[in-house]
Structures are given as C-alpha cells and as structure tokens.
Write a protein that holds these residues in place. Structure first.
Motif, PDB file in Angstrom:
ATOM      1  N   ASP A 135      -1.499  -1.564  29.296  1.00  0.00           N
ATOM      2  CA  ASP A 135      -2.509  -0.577  29.666  1.00  0.00           C
ATOM      3  C   ASP A 135      -3.464  -1.063  30.746  1.00  0.00           C
ATOM      4  O   ASP A 135      -3.967  -0.261  31.532  1.00  0.00           O
ATOM      5  CB  ASP A 135      -3.327  -0.160  28.434  1.00  0.00           C
ATOM      6  CG  ASP A 135      -2.508   0.640  27.444  1.00  0.00           C
ATOM      7  OD1 ASP A 135      -1.442   1.178  27.816  1.00  0.00           O
ATOM      8  OD2 ASP A 135      -2.933   0.723  26.274  1.00  0.00           O
ATOM      9  N   GLU A 136      -3.709  -2.351  30.780  1.00  0.00           N
ATOM     10  CA  GLU A 136      -4.693  -2.862  31.729  1.00  0.00           C
ATOM     11  C   GLU A 136      -4.040  -3.636  32.875  1.00  0.00           C
ATOM     12  O   GLU A 136      -4.115  -3.221  34.022  1.00  0.00           O
ATOM     13  CB  GLU A 136      -5.724  -3.725  30.997  1.00  0.00           C
ATOM     14  CG  GLU A 136      -6.542  -2.920  30.002  1.00  0.00           C
ATOM     15  CD  GLU A 136      -7.503  -3.766  29.181  1.00  0.00           C
ATOM     16  OE1 GLU A 136      -7.701  -4.959  29.504  1.00  0.00           O
ATOM     17  OE2 GLU A 136      -8.054  -3.224  28.203  1.00  0.00           O
ATOM     18  N   THR A 137      -3.383  -4.739  32.557  1.00  0.00           N
ATOM     19  CA  THR A 137      -2.855  -5.609  33.611  1.00  0.00           C
ATOM     20  C   THR A 137      -1.719  -4.953  34.388  1.00  0.00           C
ATOM     21  O   THR A 137      -1.789  -4.836  35.617  1.00  0.00           O
ATOM     22  CB  THR A 137      -2.385  -6.948  33.005  1.00  0.00           C
ATOM     23  OG1 THR A 137      -3.450  -7.509  32.232  1.00  0.00           O
ATOM     24  CG2 THR A 137      -1.979  -7.922  34.100  1.00  0.00           C
ATOM     25  N   LEU A 138      -0.675  -4.526  33.689  1.00  0.00           N
ATOM     26  CA  LEU A 138       0.458  -3.928  34.406  1.00  0.00           C
ATOM     27  C   LEU A 138       0.038  -2.644  35.107  1.00  0.00           C
ATOM     28  O   LEU A 138       0.381  -2.435  36.276  1.00  0.00           O
ATOM     29  CB  LEU A 138       1.636  -3.674  33.458  1.00  0.00           C
ATOM     30  CG  LEU A 138       2.905  -3.138  34.130  1.00  0.00           C
ATOM     31  CD1 LEU A 138       3.402  -4.085  35.221  1.00  0.00           C
ATOM     32  CD2 LEU A 138       4.000  -2.900  33.104  1.00  0.00           C
ATOM     33  N   ALA A 139      -0.697  -1.796  34.427  1.00  0.00           N
ATOM     34  CA  ALA A 139      -1.133  -0.536  35.043  1.00  0.00           C
ATOM     35  C   ALA A 139      -1.961  -0.782  36.305  1.00  0.00           C
ATOM     36  O   ALA A 139      -1.857  -0.017  37.271  1.00  0.00           O
ATOM     37  CB  ALA A 139      -1.918   0.292  34.036  1.00  0.00           C
ATOM     38  N   SER A 140      -2.746  -1.857  36.331  1.00  0.00           N
ATOM     39  CA  SER A 140      -3.596  -2.142  37.490  1.00  0.00           C
ATOM     40  C   SER A 140      -2.794  -2.514  38.732  1.00  0.00           C
ATOM     41  O   SER A 140      -3.316  -2.465  39.840  1.00  0.00           O
ATOM     42  CB  SER A 140      -4.585  -3.264  37.167  1.00  0.00           C
ATOM     43  OG  SER A 140      -3.937  -4.523  37.138  1.00  0.00           O
ATOM     44  N   THR A 141      -1.518  -2.877  38.566  1.00  0.00           N
ATOM     45  CA  THR A 141      -0.678  -3.239  39.718  1.00  0.00           C
ATOM     46  C   THR A 141      -0.009  -2.021  40.349  1.00  0.00           C
ATOM     47  O   THR A 141       0.698  -2.168  41.337  1.00  0.00           O
ATOM     48  CB  THR A 141       0.408  -4.256  39.317  1.00  0.00           C
ATOM     49  OG1 THR A 141       1.354  -3.615  38.456  1.00  0.00           O
ATOM     50  CG2 THR A 141      -0.195  -5.485  38.656  1.00  0.00           C
ATOM     51  N   ASN A 142      -0.219  -0.843  39.763  1.00  0.00           N
ATOM     52  CA  ASN A 142       0.405   0.389  40.248  1.00  0.00           C
ATOM     53  C   ASN A 142       1.914   0.199  40.473  1.00  0.00           C
ATOM     54  O   ASN A 142       2.393   0.214  41.600  1.00  0.00           O
ATOM     55  CB  ASN A 142      -0.276   0.881  41.529  1.00  0.00           C
ATOM     56  CG  ASN A 142       0.213   2.261  41.922  1.00  0.00           C
ATOM     57  OD1 ASN A 142       0.691   3.020  41.086  1.00  0.00           O
ATOM     58  ND2 ASN A 142       0.097   2.580  43.199  1.00  0.00           N
ATOM     59  N   PRO A 143       2.671   0.028  39.378  1.00  0.00           N
ATOM     60  CA  PRO A 143       4.101  -0.270  39.499  1.00  0.00           C
ATOM     61  C   PRO A 143       4.996   0.945  39.761  1.00  0.00           C
ATOM     62  O   PRO A 143       6.215   0.865  39.613  1.00  0.00           O
ATOM     63  CB  PRO A 143       4.418  -0.890  38.135  1.00  0.00           C
ATOM     64  CG  PRO A 143       3.500  -0.177  37.198  1.00  0.00           C
ATOM     65  CD  PRO A 143       2.224   0.023  37.982  1.00  0.00           C
ATOM     66  N   LYS A 144       4.417   2.060  40.165  1.00  0.00           N
ATOM     67  CA  LYS A 144       5.186   3.280  40.397  1.00  0.00           C
ATOM     68  C   LYS A 144       6.372   3.011  41.318  1.00  0.00           C
ATOM     69  O   LYS A 144       6.229   2.354  42.346  1.00  0.00           O
ATOM     70  CB  LYS A 144       4.291   4.352  41.018  1.00  0.00           C
ATOM     71  CG  LYS A 144       4.977   5.675  41.187  1.00  0.00           C
ATOM     72  CD  LYS A 144       4.029   6.726  41.723  1.00  0.00           C
ATOM     73  CE  LYS A 144       4.757   8.047  41.844  1.00  0.00           C
ATOM     74  NZ  LYS A 144       3.849   9.106  42.293  1.00  0.00           N
ATOM     75  N   GLY A 145       7.548   3.481  40.889  1.00  0.00           N
ATOM     76  CA  GLY A 145       8.760   3.325  41.677  1.00  0.00           C
ATOM     77  C   GLY A 145       9.510   2.030  41.431  1.00  0.00           C
ATOM     78  O   GLY A 145      10.648   1.880  41.859  1.00  0.00           O
ATOM     79  N   LYS A 146       8.895   1.084  40.722  1.00  0.00           N
ATOM     80  CA  LYS A 146       9.591  -0.168  40.426  1.00  0.00           C
ATOM     81  C   LYS A 146      10.571   0.043  39.280  1.00  0.00           C
ATOM     82  O   LYS A 146      10.387   0.919  38.432  1.00  0.00           O
ATOM     83  CB  LYS A 146       8.600  -1.272  40.054  1.00  0.00           C
ATOM     84  CG  LYS A 146       7.760  -1.724  41.234  1.00  0.00           C
ATOM     85  CD  LYS A 146       6.938  -2.938  40.906  1.00  0.00           C
ATOM     86  CE  LYS A 146       6.137  -3.356  42.134  1.00  0.00           C
ATOM     87  NZ  LYS A 146       5.548  -4.679  41.976  1.00  0.00           N
ATOM     88  N   LEU A 147      11.593  -0.781  39.261  1.00  0.00           N
ATOM     89  CA  LEU A 147      12.573  -0.748  38.185  1.00  0.00           C
ATOM     90  C   LEU A 147      11.973  -1.416  36.954  1.00  0.00           C
ATOM     91  O   LEU A 147      11.337  -2.465  37.057  1.00  0.00           O
ATOM     92  CB  LEU A 147      13.833  -1.492  38.633  1.00  0.00           C
ATOM     93  CG  LEU A 147      15.058  -1.373  37.754  1.00  0.00           C
ATOM     94  CD1 LEU A 147      15.522   0.076  37.640  1.00  0.00           C
ATOM     95  CD2 LEU A 147      16.179  -2.229  38.327  1.00  0.00           C
ATOM     96  N   GLY A 148      12.154  -0.817  35.800  1.00  0.00           N
ATOM     97  CA  GLY A 148      11.625  -1.364  34.561  1.00  0.00           C
ATOM     98  C   GLY A 148      12.683  -1.438  33.477  1.00  0.00           C
ATOM     99  O   GLY A 148      13.653  -0.677  33.488  1.00  0.00           O
ATOM    100  N   ALA A 149      12.488  -2.365  32.560  1.00  0.00           N
ATOM    101  CA  ALA A 149      13.359  -2.482  31.389  1.00  0.00           C
ATOM    102  C   ALA A 149      12.491  -2.928  30.224  1.00  0.00           C
ATOM    103  O   ALA A 149      11.518  -3.663  30.406  1.00  0.00           O
ATOM    104  CB  ALA A 149      14.483  -3.487  31.644  1.00  0.00           C
ATOM    105  N   ALA A 150      12.852  -2.472  29.013  1.00  0.00           N
ATOM    106  CA  ALA A 150      12.084  -2.806  27.817  1.00  0.00           C
ATOM    107  C   ALA A 150      13.015  -3.409  26.775  1.00  0.00           C
ATOM    108  O   ALA A 150      14.164  -2.977  26.623  1.00  0.00           O
ATOM    109  CB  ALA A 150      11.406  -1.553  27.265  1.00  0.00           C
ATOM    110  N   PHE A 151      12.490  -4.405  26.055  1.00  0.00           N
ATOM    111  CA  PHE A 151      13.312  -5.088  25.055  1.00  0.00           C
ATOM    112  C   PHE A 151      12.417  -5.674  23.974  1.00  0.00           C
ATOM    113  O   PHE A 151      11.198  -5.743  24.134  1.00  0.00           O
ATOM    114  CB  PHE A 151      14.154  -6.192  25.717  1.00  0.00           C
ATOM    115  CG  PHE A 151      13.326  -7.297  26.320  1.00  0.00           C
ATOM    116  CD1 PHE A 151      13.078  -8.465  25.604  1.00  0.00           C
ATOM    117  CD2 PHE A 151      12.797  -7.184  27.591  1.00  0.00           C
ATOM    118  CE1 PHE A 151      12.316  -9.487  26.149  1.00  0.00           C
ATOM    119  CE2 PHE A 151      12.025  -8.197  28.148  1.00  0.00           C
ATOM    120  CZ  PHE A 151      11.788  -9.361  27.424  1.00  0.00           C
ATOM    121  N   GLY A 152      13.034  -6.099  22.889  1.00  0.00           N
ATOM    122  CA  GLY A 152      12.280  -6.776  21.849  1.00  0.00           C
ATOM    123  C   GLY A 152      13.072  -6.966  20.577  1.00  0.00           C
ATOM    124  O   GLY A 152      14.084  -6.301  20.348  1.00  0.00           O
ATOM    125  N   SER A 153      12.594  -7.897  19.777  1.00  0.00           N
ATOM    126  CA  SER A 153      13.207  -8.134  18.473  1.00  0.00           C
ATOM    127  C   SER A 153      12.349  -7.463  17.411  1.00  0.00           C
ATOM    128  O   SER A 153      11.192  -7.139  17.648  1.00  0.00           O
ATOM    129  CB  SER A 153      13.321  -9.632  18.196  1.00  0.00           C
ATOM    130  OG  SER A 153      12.030 -10.197  18.058  1.00  0.00           O
TER     131      SER A 153
END
Length: 156
Positions: free
Chosen positions: A71-89
C-alpha cells in the motif's frame, strides 16, 4: 530488462519460493534478484520491469508488514504497466497471493495468472513450479520488449 522478487517469509518457505522464481528468471538471461521486503530499495522497484511479490498467509490475509509494503512502498513507485506476479506459501487457506495480485491490478500492473500458492514447505516439484513461473516472467518480459518500437535509425 530487470526483475525483482520481493518476499516476506515467516518460516522460510516463501523465501525458498522467491529464490527459485529468481533462478527461473535468470535462466532466461534476465537480470533478477530475490530480496526480503525489509531490504528492498525503492530504486530496485523503480528500475524493475517485472515485480513478483510473495507473502505467507496468516489468518486469511497477507502478513501485515507486506500489506503496508504494498500500500505504501510499492504504490509510491507508480508501477502501472509493469509485469507482476504473486506467490506465497500457506498452512490453511492461502489467500495472500490472491490479495497481492488484486492490489497489483489496482495499481495498474499486468499480473500473471494464476497466482502461485504452495502448501507448507515447497517440495522439489514445487520448487520446479516456482522456477517455471520465473521462466514465464522472463519470457513475457522478452515478448513485451520485442514489441516496443525501436527509435528511428536505432539498430534492431
């Protein structure tokens, strides 16, 4: 092209996944690194063409520090248009990667589906699946960069 794999791991399982994803990306000759969200630098997020984010699930959610990071750090970089992937155990329910992907989409990122969820400690087969996700990230990055128009007069 660069990719960064950011993770928050309570028992080491999501870290194993992150390292395998980064290995898969590197196997396709794309610069990648796995880094704990505690150590990630804003510059790394800004310079990355792809950002994979992983968190274990705790009480049906991603871990609170990861939610704050999203919500804070990643959002502040304005990652619009970048490729994303989500994972976890996860141990019981496994919602964290789904919630991460939703936040990425809300930021305008192009998210690879399906998210990668692994029950408990990754097996050898699970690690291979993580590497495959890394390969998929790298191949999608390469396809995107090959579609980017070259400036006139630039060597192709």
């Amino acid at each position: 092209m660069r990719a960064i794999v950011v993770y928050l791991s309570t028992s080491g399982n999501t870290k194993v996944m992150a390292e395998a994803i980064a290995s898969g990306i590197e196997s396709k000759h794309v610069d990648a690194k796995a880094v704990s969200f505690y150590d990630v630098k804003i510059e790394d997020l800004n310079e990355a063409d792809a950002i994979a984010v992983g968190s274990s699930t705790f009480y049906y959610r991603m871990l609170q520090p990861m939610e704050k990071f999203m919500d804070e750090t990643l959002a502040s970089t304005n990652p619009k248009g970048k490729l994303g992937a989500a994972f976890g155990s996860y141990g019981w329910s496994g919602e964290a990667p789904i919630l991460i992907a939703e936040k990425m989409r809300d930021m305008g990122m192009i998210v690879i589906d399906p998210v990668l969820r692994i029950l408990h400690k990754p097996t050898d087969k699970d690690v291979q699946e993580c590497k495959r996700l890394g390969v998929d990230i790298a191949e999608k990055l390469k396809r995107r960069s090959s579609k980017t128009p070259q400036p006139q007069g630039a060597p192709s």
